[in-house]
Scaffold this active site. Structure first.
Site, PDB file in Angstrom:
ATOM      1  N   ASN A 107       0.829  -1.209   0.000  1.00  0.00           N
ATOM      2  CA  ASN A 107       0.000   0.000   0.000  1.00  0.00           C
ATOM      3  C   ASN A 107       0.858   1.251   0.000  1.00  0.00           C
ATOM      4  O   ASN A 107       1.990   1.247   0.501  1.00  0.00           O
ATOM      5  CB  ASN A 107      -0.953   0.007   1.204  1.00  0.00           C
ATOM      6  CG  ASN A 107      -0.280   0.499   2.470  1.00  0.00           C
ATOM      7  OD1 ASN A 107      -0.265   1.699   2.759  1.00  0.00           O
ATOM      8  ND2 ASN A 107       0.293  -0.419   3.243  1.00  0.00           N
ATOM      9  N   PHE A 165       6.642   4.713  14.271  1.00  0.00           N
ATOM     10  CA  PHE A 165       7.974   5.036  13.754  1.00  0.00           C
ATOM     11  C   PHE A 165       8.274   4.128  12.558  1.00  0.00           C
ATOM     12  O   PHE A 165       9.419   3.757  12.327  1.00  0.00           O
ATOM     13  CB  PHE A 165       9.050   4.789  14.830  1.00  0.00           C
ATOM     14  CG  PHE A 165       9.031   5.745  15.991  1.00  0.00           C
ATOM     15  CD1 PHE A 165       8.189   6.842  16.020  1.00  0.00           C
ATOM     16  CD2 PHE A 165       9.894   5.553  17.077  1.00  0.00           C
ATOM     17  CE1 PHE A 165       8.177   7.724  17.096  1.00  0.00           C
ATOM     18  CE2 PHE A 165       9.898   6.417  18.152  1.00  0.00           C
ATOM     19  CZ  PHE A 165       9.043   7.505  18.170  1.00  0.00           C
ATOM     20  N   CYS A 181       6.049   3.846   9.223  1.00  0.00           N
ATOM     21  CA  CYS A 181       5.483   3.999   7.876  1.00  0.00           C
ATOM     22  C   CYS A 181       6.612   4.249   6.864  1.00  0.00           C
ATOM     23  O   CYS A 181       7.348   5.230   6.981  1.00  0.00           O
ATOM     24  CB  CYS A 181       4.496   5.167   7.883  1.00  0.00           C
ATOM     25  SG  CYS A 181       3.526   5.239   6.406  1.00  0.00           S
ATOM     26  N   ASN A 189       5.995  -3.070  11.266  1.00  0.00           N
ATOM     27  CA  ASN A 189       5.245  -2.265  10.308  1.00  0.00           C
ATOM     28  C   ASN A 189       5.551  -2.851   8.917  1.00  0.00           C
ATOM     29  O   ASN A 189       6.167  -3.908   8.811  1.00  0.00           O
ATOM     30  CB  ASN A 189       5.642  -0.797  10.418  1.00  0.00           C
ATOM     31  CG  ASN A 189       4.491   0.121  10.029  1.00  0.00           C
ATOM     32  OD1 ASN A 189       3.866  -0.086   8.985  1.00  0.00           O
ATOM     33  ND2 ASN A 189       4.190   1.108  10.838  1.00  0.00           N
ATOM     34  N   CYS A 239      10.610 -35.208  -6.676  1.00  0.00           N
ATOM     35  CA  CYS A 239      11.687 -35.352  -5.689  1.00  0.00           C
ATOM     36  C   CYS A 239      13.002 -35.679  -6.390  1.00  0.00           C
ATOM     37  O   CYS A 239      14.062 -35.165  -6.027  1.00  0.00           O
ATOM     38  CB  CYS A 239      11.340 -36.419  -4.662  1.00  0.00           C
ATOM     39  SG  CYS A 239      11.036 -38.023  -5.410  1.00  0.00           S
ATOM     40  N   CYS A 258      16.283 -33.296  -6.148  1.00  0.00           N
ATOM     41  CA  CYS A 258      17.527 -33.778  -5.543  1.00  0.00           C
ATOM     42  C   CYS A 258      18.650 -33.809  -6.577  1.00  0.00           C
ATOM     43  O   CYS A 258      19.794 -33.472  -6.275  1.00  0.00           O
ATOM     44  CB  CYS A 258      17.327 -35.157  -4.921  1.00  0.00           C
ATOM     45  SG  CYS A 258      18.762 -35.688  -3.962  1.00  0.00           S
ATOM     46  N   CYS A 267      18.606 -32.855   3.718  1.00  0.00           N
ATOM     47  CA  CYS A 267      18.343 -31.414   3.547  1.00  0.00           C
ATOM     48  C   CYS A 267      16.859 -31.071   3.563  1.00  0.00           C
ATOM     49  O   CYS A 267      16.493 -29.908   3.675  1.00  0.00           O
ATOM     50  CB  CYS A 267      18.977 -30.925   2.254  1.00  0.00           C
ATOM     51  SG  CYS A 267      18.120 -31.478   0.774  1.00  0.00           S
ATOM     52  N   CYS A 275       7.529 -32.742  -2.538  1.00  0.00           N
ATOM     53  CA  CYS A 275       6.603 -33.852  -2.806  1.00  0.00           C
ATOM     54  C   CYS A 275       5.149 -33.398  -2.607  1.00  0.00           C
ATOM     55  O   CYS A 275       4.805 -32.854  -1.573  1.00  0.00           O
ATOM     56  CB  CYS A 275       6.912 -35.022  -1.865  1.00  0.00           C
ATOM     57  SG  CYS A 275       5.749 -36.384  -2.081  1.00  0.00           S
TER      58      CYS A 275
END
Ligand SMILES: Cc1cc2nc3c(=O)[nH]c(=O)nc-3n(C[C@H](O)[C@H](O)[C@H](O)COP(=O)(O)O)c2cc1C
Ligand code: SF4
Ligand code: SF4
Length: 441
Positions: free
Chosen positions: A73, A133, A135, A200, A348, A352, A390, A397
């Site tokens: 915005n 403090f 915006c 914010n 997958c 990988c 990892c 998946c």
């Protein structure tokens, strides 16, 4: 029934769910309807010198079927006269004395101007003040909002001006557009802040129209940087809340904000240190009624966990947020594929192979019997010894529960990076592998 009420800087609120300063808290009409719907508190749309807004002011990012994953915005603070806002706050407090009403304030950086607005806000009967403090657009170019929140000295100075006259608790609302938000929380505390709220909106530019070249949202063909919020920012906001909650020099209540849409999001913020949570985008998207599910969900969750009060949640997960250097290097997991659930999509394998460690193999193994019209499918196989755990394959998946990450007992005691460094200092002749296998014990 668990007690959902919270105590925030000595102010009681019927529940932790507050509307954040923004379009849903623009008028008494809205705030009263919100309280009737169940919201425990509301931070009024920021009050200051009334401003003029542009006609086009929101832009959003959709993710597949999910509309408004992120909202941007270029709206500024209240466009209604200061006295009208304060008169309406007084009316709301008269009708809903048990609910929390917080006046959000932003004026130019002059001591007398701040003194004046603080007195007027408190005369209206608001329970607390929130200093905006944060915006990042429009107001910052005028020396307010993020222009204050990005300079620790200014944040401390203006907070201390406010504290010279304030009789109610002062919350400083922080901007995420800094290198280290905890540093700004320390600055707010140094000025006397009783609490901080974060975050914010994030500085952003959500897109450009490919035909007209106009940035979105476009105002007569031109655009400007704006503030980004909604579900997309939640992980970053969560990290920021936890970093403020962990900082030894802050230690004041936190109101968590950023992408909260349901009770689960709210609980995560509370576990990471927030006492109350504030919601803007989700209320703009789905309306005030979402608070019913939040209340019911939180009640059920607390009951399940055997907790009597929402306050018990606050900060429970903070000690589990650790430095990377303290994590156990000897903890090992590997991927396991449930062949019965696998649909043979190969996602997958591709992930990988190209994005991880090349340890998934695809064998052409027909699971069905072709004679009965069942097509064969490729069920990938994880090479256990190669898998580094990892998580990537499990994350891509599409079938829930098809790939699980299972713990493997390495027989090695825990050893963190920091402990490994100490061990190397003590035994420089040993290899990393030898040290790791001995563990820290
Ligand atoms: C259209 C719009 C206007 C906003 N106006 C204000 C404001 O006047 N004062 C303020 O402190 N924050 C304002 N915000 C920021 C929200 O209070 C909140 O910090 C931010 O949107 C993140 O929460 P969310 O992800 O739940 O939306 C505004 C946000 C939006 C979307
Ligand atoms: S966890 Fe990572 S390394 Fe292991 S199989 Fe999956 S993608 Fe490959
Ligand atoms: S991503 Fe899941 S469903 Fe697709 S092949 Fe791999 S294990 Fe099977």
């Amino acid at each position: 029934m668990p007690d959902l009420s919270i105590n925030f800087c000595g102010v009681r609120s019927p529940n932790p769910f507050w509307l954040a300063s923004g379009p849903p808290t623009n008028t008494a009409y809205q705030v009263m309807r919100a309280f009737e719907a169940g919201w425990g508190g509301a931070v009024w749309k920021t009050i200051g010198e009334p401003i003029i807004n542009t006609g086009s002011r929101y832009g959003s990012v959709d993710l597949k079927n999910e509309r408004m994953m992120g909202l941007n915005n270029i709206e500024l603070i209240s466009d209604r006269p200061i006295e009208v806002n304060f008169r309406e706050i007084a009316e709301v407090k008269k009708r809903f004395p048990q609910h929390t009403v917080i006046a959000s304030l932003m004026v130019e950086s002059k001591r007398e101007t701040w003194h004046d607005i603080v007195k007027r806000a408190e005369d209206s009967g608001s329970d607390m003040l929130e200093l905006n403090f944060g915006c990042p657009h429009g107001m910052s170019e005028r020396g307010m909002g993020a222009a204050v929140g990005q300079v620790p000295e200014y944040a401390t100075m203006i907070t201390s001006w406010v504290k010279e006259v304030a009789r109610t608790p002062v919350i400083v609302k922080l901007t995420p557009n800094v290198t280290d938000i905890a540093h700004m929380a320390v600055a707010a505390k140094a000025g006397g802040a009783d609490a901080v709220s974060l975050v914010n909106t994030f500085n952003s530019l959500v897109g450009v129209d490919l035909d007209s070249f106009a940035p979105r949202p476009s105002v007569a063909g031109y655009g400007s940087h704006g503030g980004y919020c909604g579900p997309a920012v939640k992980p970053i906001a969560l990290h920021m809340v936890s970093s403020v909650a962990k900082h030894p020099k802050v230690n004041i209540p936190i109101s968590g904000i950023g992408g909260i849409s349901n009770w689960r999001d709210a609980v995560e913020f509370m576990l990471l240190g927030a006492t109350s949570v504030q919601v803007c985008t989700a209320a703009m998207h789905y309306g005030f009624r979402i608070v019913r599910d939040m209340i019911e969900g939180l009640e059920n969750y607390l009951e399940e966990k055997g907790m009597n009060s929402a306050m018990e949640l606050v900060g429970k997960a903070v000690p589990r947020v650790e430095d990377w250097g303290n994590l156990d290097l000897n903890y090992k997991i590997i991927a396991k594929i449930d062949a019965g659930k696998c649909i043979g999509c190969n996602l997958c394998y591709i992930a990988c192979e190209d994005g991880a460690h090349q340890c998934i193999r695809v064998d052409e193994r027909p699971l069905g019997d072709l004679r009965h019209g069942v097509l064969p499918k490729h069920v990938p196989q994880v090479l256990d010894d190669e898998c580094v755990g990892c998580n990537l394959c499990a994350l891509v998946c599409p079938v829930p529960g098809c790939i699980s990450m299972v713990e493997v007992n390495t027989g090695r005691p825990p050893m963190s990076w920091k402990q490994l460094q100490e061990a190397r200092g003590r035994s420089p002749q040993c290899s990393m592998e030898e040290l790791l296998s001995k563990g820290s014990s």
